[in-house]
Every structure is written in C-alpha cells, then in structure tokens.
Design an enzyme around this catalytic site. Structure first.
Site, PDB file in Angstrom:
ATOM      1  CB  ALA A 168      -6.929   5.514 -20.028  1.00  0.00           C
TER       2      ALA A 168
ATOM      3  CB  THR B 275      -8.364   1.365 -17.010  1.00  0.00           C
ATOM      4  OG1 THR B 275      -8.934   2.221 -15.995  1.00  0.00           O
ATOM      5  CG2 THR B 275      -7.271   2.055 -17.774  1.00  0.00           C
TER       6      THR B 275
ATOM      7  CE1 TYR C 123      -7.093  11.042 -10.567  1.00  0.00           C
ATOM      8  CE2 TYR C 123      -8.046  12.326 -12.213  1.00  0.00           C
ATOM      9  CZ  TYR C 123      -7.225  11.212 -11.624  1.00  0.00           C
ATOM     10  OH  TYR C 123      -6.520  10.378 -12.620  1.00  0.00           O
TER      11      TYR C 123
ATOM     12  CG  ASP D 254      -1.950   1.129   1.262  1.00  0.00           C
ATOM     13  OD1 ASP D 254      -1.670   2.135   0.660  1.00  0.00           O
ATOM     14  OD2 ASP D 254      -2.684   1.048   1.903  1.00  0.00           O
TER      15      ASP D 254
HETATM   16  P1  NAD Z   1      -7.161   0.798 -11.953  1.00  0.00           P
HETATM   17  O1  NAD Z   1      -8.205   1.237 -10.983  1.00  0.00           O
HETATM   18  O2  NAD Z   1      -7.320  -0.017 -13.009  1.00  0.00           O
HETATM   19  O3  NAD Z   1      -5.751   0.470 -11.315  1.00  0.00           O
HETATM   20  C1  NAD Z   1      -5.040   1.200 -10.411  1.00  0.00           C
HETATM   21  C2  NAD Z   1      -4.133   0.063  -9.619  1.00  0.00           C
HETATM   22  O4  NAD Z   1      -3.660   0.691  -8.751  1.00  0.00           O
HETATM   23  C3  NAD Z   1      -5.074  -1.091  -8.942  1.00  0.00           C
HETATM   24  O5  NAD Z   1      -4.308  -2.242  -9.371  1.00  0.00           O
HETATM   25  C4  NAD Z   1      -5.049  -0.796  -7.409  1.00  0.00           C
HETATM   26  O6  NAD Z   1      -5.169  -2.151  -6.784  1.00  0.00           O
HETATM   27  C5  NAD Z   1      -3.633  -0.071  -7.416  1.00  0.00           C
HETATM   28  N1  NAD Z   1      -3.930   0.856  -6.082  1.00  0.00           N
HETATM   29  C6  NAD Z   1      -4.763   1.515  -5.815  1.00  0.00           C
HETATM   30  N2  NAD Z   1      -4.504   2.178  -4.644  1.00  0.00           N
HETATM   31  C7  NAD Z   1      -3.475   1.558  -3.972  1.00  0.00           C
HETATM   32  C8  NAD Z   1      -2.422   1.858  -3.307  1.00  0.00           C
HETATM   33  N3  NAD Z   1      -2.723   2.733  -1.979  1.00  0.00           N
HETATM   34  N4  NAD Z   1      -1.247   1.239  -3.063  1.00  0.00           N
HETATM   35  C9  NAD Z   1      -0.871   0.252  -3.925  1.00  0.00           C
HETATM   36  N5  NAD Z   1      -1.551   0.220  -5.021  1.00  0.00           N
HETATM   37  C10 NAD Z   1      -2.907   0.695  -5.271  1.00  0.00           C
HETATM   38  O7  NAD Z   1      -6.609   2.469 -12.565  1.00  0.00           O
HETATM   39  P2  NAD Z   1      -6.170   3.006 -13.948  1.00  0.00           P
HETATM   40  O8  NAD Z   1      -7.117   3.493 -14.807  1.00  0.00           O
HETATM   41  O9  NAD Z   1      -5.003   2.105 -14.429  1.00  0.00           O
HETATM   42  O10 NAD Z   1      -5.153   4.248 -13.122  1.00  0.00           O
HETATM   43  C11 NAD Z   1      -3.661   4.128 -13.014  1.00  0.00           C
HETATM   44  C12 NAD Z   1      -3.293   5.646 -12.750  1.00  0.00           C
HETATM   45  O11 NAD Z   1      -3.668   6.364 -14.112  1.00  0.00           O
HETATM   46  C13 NAD Z   1      -3.859   6.423 -11.694  1.00  0.00           C
HETATM   47  O12 NAD Z   1      -2.747   7.140 -10.851  1.00  0.00           O
HETATM   48  C14 NAD Z   1      -4.764   7.246 -12.366  1.00  0.00           C
HETATM   49  O13 NAD Z   1      -5.133   8.262 -11.462  1.00  0.00           O
HETATM   50  C15 NAD Z   1      -4.297   7.627 -13.835  1.00  0.00           C
HETATM   51  N6  NAD Z   1      -5.215   7.831 -14.742  1.00  0.00           N
HETATM   52  C16 NAD Z   1      -6.205   7.253 -15.063  1.00  0.00           C
HETATM   53  C17 NAD Z   1      -6.951   7.721 -16.075  1.00  0.00           C
HETATM   54  C18 NAD Z   1      -8.347   6.873 -16.572  1.00  0.00           C
HETATM   55  O14 NAD Z   1      -8.967   7.394 -17.222  1.00  0.00           O
HETATM   56  N7  NAD Z   1      -8.399   5.548 -16.374  1.00  0.00           N
HETATM   57  C19 NAD Z   1      -6.840   8.904 -16.692  1.00  0.00           C
HETATM   58  C20 NAD Z   1      -5.785   9.630 -16.186  1.00  0.00           C
HETATM   59  C21 NAD Z   1      -5.053   9.147 -15.146  1.00  0.00           C
END
Ligand code: NAD
Length: 249
Positions: free
Chosen positions: A178, A180, A145, A53
């Site tokens: 994205a 995801t 955020y 974490d």
């Molecule tokens: P996701 O939820 O699919 O994956 C996030 C991962 O981070 C998960 O595996 C989760 O278990 C892990 N995680 C969360 N909190 C944690 C913690 N305290 N310690 C360790 N691991 C932790 O999300 P994603 O869409 O792949 O996002 C990844 C990154 O991309 C993030 O930083 C997010 O802000 C950024 N982002 C995402 C988007 C989008 O549209 N998906 C857009 C811009 C930025």
C-alpha cells in the site's frame, strides 16, 4: 443521518497511512473518532488524538478509557498500528522478534482487552484488525513480519469465535503493498527509489500500489452496521495479488 452517526470509533496507528485514511473516512461518515498513536500529531482534523504506545499496557488502558470518556463509549476498534521487519529467519535478534510481536500481535490483544467492556454494551460492536497478505502468503525475506501477521489473522478468527454471542463482530483486512509513508520510507532507502517503485507497481496485478483510501473503505465496511452478518472473515485489499497467486519478491 450518516451511516456512522452515533458510532464511537477508536483507531490505533491513526496518525499515518492506512490508519489515518480510516480515521478520516470514519469521521467524514459521521463517527466520533479517537486516534491512538505514538505520534498523535498526524490525527486527522476533527478526530481526537491520544498519545499511546500499544506495547505498553498501562498506556493502552489509560488511552482506551480516555477515548471512551471523550466519546461516551466505544463501538468500533480498528487495531491498525504495526511495524515491519525484513529478512529471513536468521536476520532478526530475539529482541527484535519480541518487539515486533509485542506491537503487531500483543498490541491488538491489549487494546481489544481494554475496550471489551465498552464493546459489550454497544449495539454495533465491531473490531477490525489490519493484517497483511504476509499473514497468508509465503513472502520471501519477511519471516518475522509474516509470523506476526499470521498470528494476527489467527487471533482475529479466534476472537471472533469467542465474542460472537456477545454481539461483537471481529474481522481483518489483508492489504497488499500500500502506498503509505511506511512504503515511502522503504522506497527512499533503495538505491534507485523510482526504479524500485516501478518494479513494485509492475508486480501488482492491477499495475498500481494499493491506496490507503482503498484499505480504509474495506475497514469501514467491516466496521459499519451494514456488515452486521460478517464476522471471522479476512478481506484482501491487495490488487489481486493473493487471489491471483502472484509472487512478490
Ligand atoms: P505507517 O507507518 O504509515 O503508519 C503506522 C502508524 O502506526 C504510525 O502513525 C505510527 O506512529 C503508528 N505506530 C507504530 N508503532 C506504534 C505503537 N507501538 N503504538 C502506537 N502506534 C504505533 O504504516 P501503514 O503502511 O499505514 O501500516 C499500517 C498497518 O498496515 C500496519 O499494521 C501494517 O503492518 C499494515 N500493512 C501495511 C502495508 C503497506 O504496504 N503499507 C501492507 C500490509 C499491511
């Protein structure tokens, strides 16, 4: 020889979405990859999953050392773990503000700090932070955020300045919306997920959501020895949303 042969990489949040796609691509290109995640069961095959974490400093230190021991050092850190928050400035409690900033911003501080001694001895040291266009643009209903990602962007540039003479390059990527599991969860919570997805896609200049694989390609470029003259930059992977000044709602 692959581009990443001999490179030891650590990816936070590598169990899902953008982080998982990045860990997969780094591994496919020859890197040794450790995945630090709250749930490491999603770590791609061939990578080394470690439960961690990023809001807990003792866990971070232990996980970074385990990654360094397993790989024989650390060359690349991808600070990608993050969580979201919705609403205007009245929407979140102080506890929620602390929690999001603790993970999205301080998580990067903790992991980078713990990896620094390894990065200093690497010939190809690179840190890539996953930020967001929310760190750049004034997005409605994303006060907390956006504040966290604005801090990530500023932190990236400040760290890049501090460590450039140590040979450590530090950059960030700014993904747009994205495709995801994170966005999947938001869509599922909507009254009409299919209509909501179509609306999201219609807002993209490209007409489609950004793929996790596209963001992974950008992260891997910034992490690779091939970008050795690039530090302190912000690379958008947003389907043109920020550069073309498209306002999401
Ligand atoms: P996701 O939820 O699919 O994956 C996030 C991962 O981070 C998960 O595996 C989760 O278990 C892990 N995680 C969360 N909190 C944690 C913690 N305290 N310690 C360790 N691991 C932790 O999300 P994603 O869409 O792949 O996002 C990844 C990154 O991309 C993030 O930083 C997010 O802000 C950024 N982002 C995402 C988007 C989008 O549209 N998906 C857009 C811009 C930025």
């Amino acid at each position: 020889m692959g581009e990443y042969d001999g490179i030891k990489a650590l990816v936070t949040g590598g169990g899902s979405g953008i982080g998982r796609a990045t860990a997969e691509l780094l591994h496919a290109r020859g890197a040794q990859v450790a995945v630090l995640d709250l749930d490491p069961s999603g770590a791609p095959e061939g990578t080394f999953g470690i439960r961690c974490d990023v809001s807990q400093d003792d866990e971070v230190r232990a996980a970074v050392e385990a990654a360094a021991e397993q790989g024989g050092g650390i060359d690349v850190v991808v600070n990608n773990a993050g969580i979201g928050a919705q609403g205007d400035v009245t929407a979140n409690s102080d506890d929620e503000w602390h929690r999001v900033l603790d993970i999205n911003v301080l998580g990067i501080v903790r992991v980078t700090r713990a990896a620094l001694s390894h990065l200093r001895t690497s010939e190809h040291a690179a840190v890539v932070n996953t930020c967001s266009i929310a760190g750049w643009a004034g997005l409605p209903q994303r006060a907390l955020y956006s504040a966290s990602k604005g801090a990530v962007q500023a932190l990236t540039l400040a760290m890049a300045a501090d460590h450039v003479r140590e040979g450590i390059r530090i950059n960030c990527v700014n993904p747009g919306t994205a495709d995801t599991p994170w966005v999947g969860r938001l869509l599922e919570a909507a009254a009409d997920p299919a209509a909501e997805r179509a609306a999201l896609e219609a807002r993209q200049p490209t007409g489609r959501l950004v793929s996790a694989a596209d963001v992974a390609q950008a992260i891997c470029y910034l992490a690779s020895p091939g970008s050795s003259s690039t530090t302190g930059t912000v690379l958008a992977v947003d389907g043109g949303m920020y550069g073309l000044r498209v306002r999401p709602s």
